[in-house]
Design a protein around this motif. Structure first.
Motif, PDB file in Angstrom:
ATOM      1  N   GLU A 117       1.197  -0.934   0.139  1.00 50.72           N
ATOM      2  CA  GLU A 117      -0.290  -0.140   0.265  1.00 50.72           C
ATOM      3  C   GLU A 117       0.755   1.567  -0.329  1.00 50.72           C
ATOM      4  N   ARG A 118       2.095   1.544   0.453  1.00 45.23           N
ATOM      5  CA  ARG A 118       3.035   2.263   0.778  1.00 45.23           C
ATOM      6  C   ARG A 118       3.451   2.660  -0.766  1.00 45.23           C
ATOM      7  N   THR A 119       3.750   1.205  -1.037  1.00 46.26           N
ATOM      8  CA  THR A 119       4.206   1.640  -2.327  1.00 46.26           C
ATOM      9  C   THR A 119       2.803   2.328  -3.167  1.00 46.26           C
ATOM     10  N   LEU A 120       1.892   1.817  -3.809  1.00 47.77           N
ATOM     11  CA  LEU A 120       0.527   2.331  -4.344  1.00 47.77           C
ATOM     12  C   LEU A 120       0.698   3.931  -4.215  1.00 47.77           C
ATOM     13  N   LEU A 121       0.745   4.299  -2.679  1.00 45.22           N
ATOM     14  CA  LEU A 121       0.816   5.873  -2.294  1.00 45.22           C
ATOM     15  C   LEU A 121       1.041   6.588  -3.374  1.00 45.22           C
ATOM     16  N   ALA A 122       3.017   5.648  -3.066  1.00 41.82           N
ATOM     17  CA  ALA A 122       3.820   6.674  -3.720  1.00 41.82           C
ATOM     18  C   ALA A 122       3.822   6.886  -5.154  1.00 41.82           C
ATOM     19  N   TRP A 123       3.435   5.240  -5.970  1.00 39.94           N
ATOM     20  CA  TRP A 123       3.173   6.244  -7.122  1.00 39.94           C
ATOM     21  C   TRP A 123       1.580   6.862  -7.294  1.00 39.94           C
ATOM     22  N   ASN A 124       0.774   6.564  -5.837  1.00 34.48           N
ATOM     23  CA  ASN A 124      -0.055   7.734  -6.302  1.00 34.48           C
ATOM     24  C   ASN A 124       0.056   8.980  -6.584  1.00 34.48           C
ATOM     25  N   ARG A 125       1.472   9.474  -5.639  1.00 30.74           N
ATOM     26  CA  ARG A 125       2.523  11.099  -5.731  1.00 30.74           C
ATOM     27  C   ARG A 125       2.236  11.290  -7.256  1.00 30.74           C
ATOM     28  N   THR A 126       3.651  10.568  -7.621  1.00 30.25           N
ATOM     29  CA  THR A 126       4.308  10.406  -8.510  1.00 30.25           C
ATOM     30  C   THR A 126       3.485  10.683  -9.839  1.00 30.25           C
ATOM     31  N   SER A 127       2.417   9.772  -9.663  1.00 25.68           N
ATOM     32  CA  SER A 127       0.827  10.368 -11.030  1.00 25.68           C
ATOM     33  C   SER A 127       0.535  11.374 -10.456  1.00 25.68           C
ATOM     34  N   LEU A 128       0.097  11.984  -9.361  1.00 22.96           N
ATOM     35  CA  LEU A 128      -0.459  13.454  -9.605  1.00 22.96           C
ATOM     36  C   LEU A 128       1.081  14.470  -9.438  1.00 22.96           C
ATOM     37  N   SER A 129       2.017  14.019  -9.620  1.00 18.08           N
ATOM     38  CA  SER A 129       2.520  15.112  -9.596  1.00 18.08           C
ATOM     39  C   SER A 129       3.344  15.296 -11.618  1.00 18.08           C
ATOM     40  N   LEU A 130       2.765  13.917 -11.507  1.00 16.76           N
ATOM     41  CA  LEU A 130       3.439  14.656 -13.369  1.00 16.76           C
ATOM     42  C   LEU A 130       2.296  14.698 -13.771  1.00 16.76           C
ATOM     43  N   ILE A 131       0.331  14.291 -13.872  1.00 16.36           N
ATOM     44  CA  ILE A 131      -0.245  15.585 -14.137  1.00 16.36           C
ATOM     45  C   ILE A 131      -0.475  17.030 -13.413  1.00 16.36           C
ATOM     46  N   ALA A 132       0.193  17.444 -12.561  1.00 15.01           N
ATOM     47  CA  ALA A 132       0.342  18.517 -12.589  1.00 15.01           C
ATOM     48  C   ALA A 132       1.135  19.219 -12.660  1.00 15.01           C
ATOM     49  N   PHE A 133       2.199  18.921 -12.963  1.00 17.77           N
ATOM     50  CA  PHE A 133       3.866  19.168 -13.882  1.00 17.77           C
ATOM     51  C   PHE A 133       2.785  19.495 -14.682  1.00 17.77           C
ATOM     52  N   GLY A 134       2.748  18.655 -15.607  1.00 28.37           N
ATOM     53  CA  GLY A 134       1.959  19.029 -17.553  1.00 28.37           C
ATOM     54  C   GLY A 134       0.856  19.950 -17.311  1.00 28.37           C
ATOM     55  N   PHE A 135       0.568  20.008 -16.307  1.00 27.76           N
ATOM     56  CA  PHE A 135      -0.616  20.836 -16.499  1.00 27.76           C
ATOM     57  C   PHE A 135      -0.255  22.539 -16.247  1.00 27.76           C
ATOM     58  N   VAL A 136       0.659  22.394 -15.362  1.00 25.15           N
ATOM     59  CA  VAL A 136       1.736  24.033 -15.582  1.00 25.15           C
ATOM     60  C   VAL A 136       2.693  24.134 -16.856  1.00 25.15           C
ATOM     61  N   VAL A 137       2.407  23.093 -17.268  1.00 29.32           N
ATOM     62  CA  VAL A 137       3.766  23.323 -18.742  1.00 29.32           C
ATOM     63  C   VAL A 137       2.962  23.699 -19.649  1.00 29.32           C
ATOM     64  N   GLU A 138       1.662  23.177 -19.844  1.00 24.40           N
ATOM     65  CA  GLU A 138       0.567  23.485 -20.629  1.00 24.40           C
ATOM     66  C   GLU A 138      -0.043  25.306 -20.475  1.00 24.40           C
ATOM     67  N   ARG A 139       0.124  25.564 -19.628  1.00 25.03           N
ATOM     68  CA  ARG A 139      -0.679  27.045 -18.878  1.00 25.03           C
ATOM     69  C   ARG A 139       0.709  27.666 -18.889  1.00 25.03           C
ATOM     70  N   SER A 140       1.853  27.928 -18.718  1.00 25.81           N
ATOM     71  CA  SER A 140       2.974  28.315 -19.203  1.00 25.81           C
ATOM     72  C   SER A 140       3.247  29.395 -20.209  1.00 25.81           C
ATOM     73  N   ILE A 154       0.721  15.187 -18.784  1.00 24.06           N
ATOM     74  CA  ILE A 154      -0.662  14.308 -17.963  1.00 24.06           C
ATOM     75  C   ILE A 154      -1.112  12.735 -18.252  1.00 24.06           C
ATOM     76  N   ILE A 155      -0.873  12.893 -19.462  1.00 21.79           N
ATOM     77  CA  ILE A 155      -1.075  10.977 -19.998  1.00 21.79           C
ATOM     78  C   ILE A 155      -0.035  10.333 -19.010  1.00 21.79           C
ATOM     79  N   LEU A 156       1.336  10.968 -19.053  1.00 22.89           N
ATOM     80  CA  LEU A 156       2.271   9.686 -18.884  1.00 22.89           C
ATOM     81  C   LEU A 156       1.527   9.881 -16.896  1.00 22.89           C
ATOM     82  N   GLY A 157       1.287  10.773 -17.068  1.00 23.67           N
ATOM     83  CA  GLY A 157       0.950  10.849 -14.566  1.00 23.67           C
ATOM     84  C   GLY A 157      -0.576   9.469 -15.108  1.00 23.67           C
ATOM     85  N   ALA A 158      -1.717   9.307 -16.201  1.00 19.92           N
ATOM     86  CA  ALA A 158      -3.099   8.710 -15.768  1.00 19.92           C
ATOM     87  C   ALA A 158      -2.353   7.129 -16.309  1.00 19.92           C
TER      88      ALA A 158
END
Length: 124
Positions: free
Chosen positions: A14-37, A65-69
């Motif tokens: 479960e900790r590993t899953l949560l680490a991957w969840n944080r990674t996914s959310l970070s990739l999605i957020a970074f993608g959004f920031v790149v697009e909006r910048s 964003i797609i990589l995060g998903a």
């Protein structure tokens, strides 16, 4: 199949899953920031950024964003595989181990919806 009869195996997965969840959310957020910048740069100083550069930033942001998903989907799949290998003794009584799957899959779906929305807004 695990014969450890130790709930720490479940919690480690479960900790590993949560680490991957944080990674996914970070990739999605970074993608959004790149697009909006790209849009922000164009709004502030249109002469600095060309339409080709804006399109490049859109596609780069969508790729993150797609990589995060995708990371969220595959980590949920891996976690589900681990859950199937555990014995009932490795689950604490009343513990709902599948909530992590639901959260990761929800993050994946919302990430894909975000990517689609950004792509559709590009058309306007």
């Amino acid at each position: 199949m695990s014969d450890l009869k130790d709930p720490r195996v479940l919690f480690a997965a479960e900790r590993t899953l949560l680490a991957w969840n944080r990674t996914s959310l970070s990739l999605i957020a970074f993608g959004f920031v790149v697009e909006r910048s790209g849009k922000l740069t164009f709004a502030i100083s249109p002469e600095i950024i060309s339409p080709d550069q804006m399109a490049g930033m859109l596609w780069l942001g969508l790729a993150f964003i797609i990589l995060g998903a995708i990371a969220s989907i595959f980590s949920a799949r891996q976690y589900a595989i681990v859950l199937q290998t555990l014995t009932p003794h490795e689950f604490p009584p009343g513990y709902a181990a599948k909530w992590g799957l639901l959260i990761n899959l929800t993050v994946a779906v919302l990430g894909l919806i975000l990517a689609l929305a950004l792509w559709l807004w590009r058309l306007h």
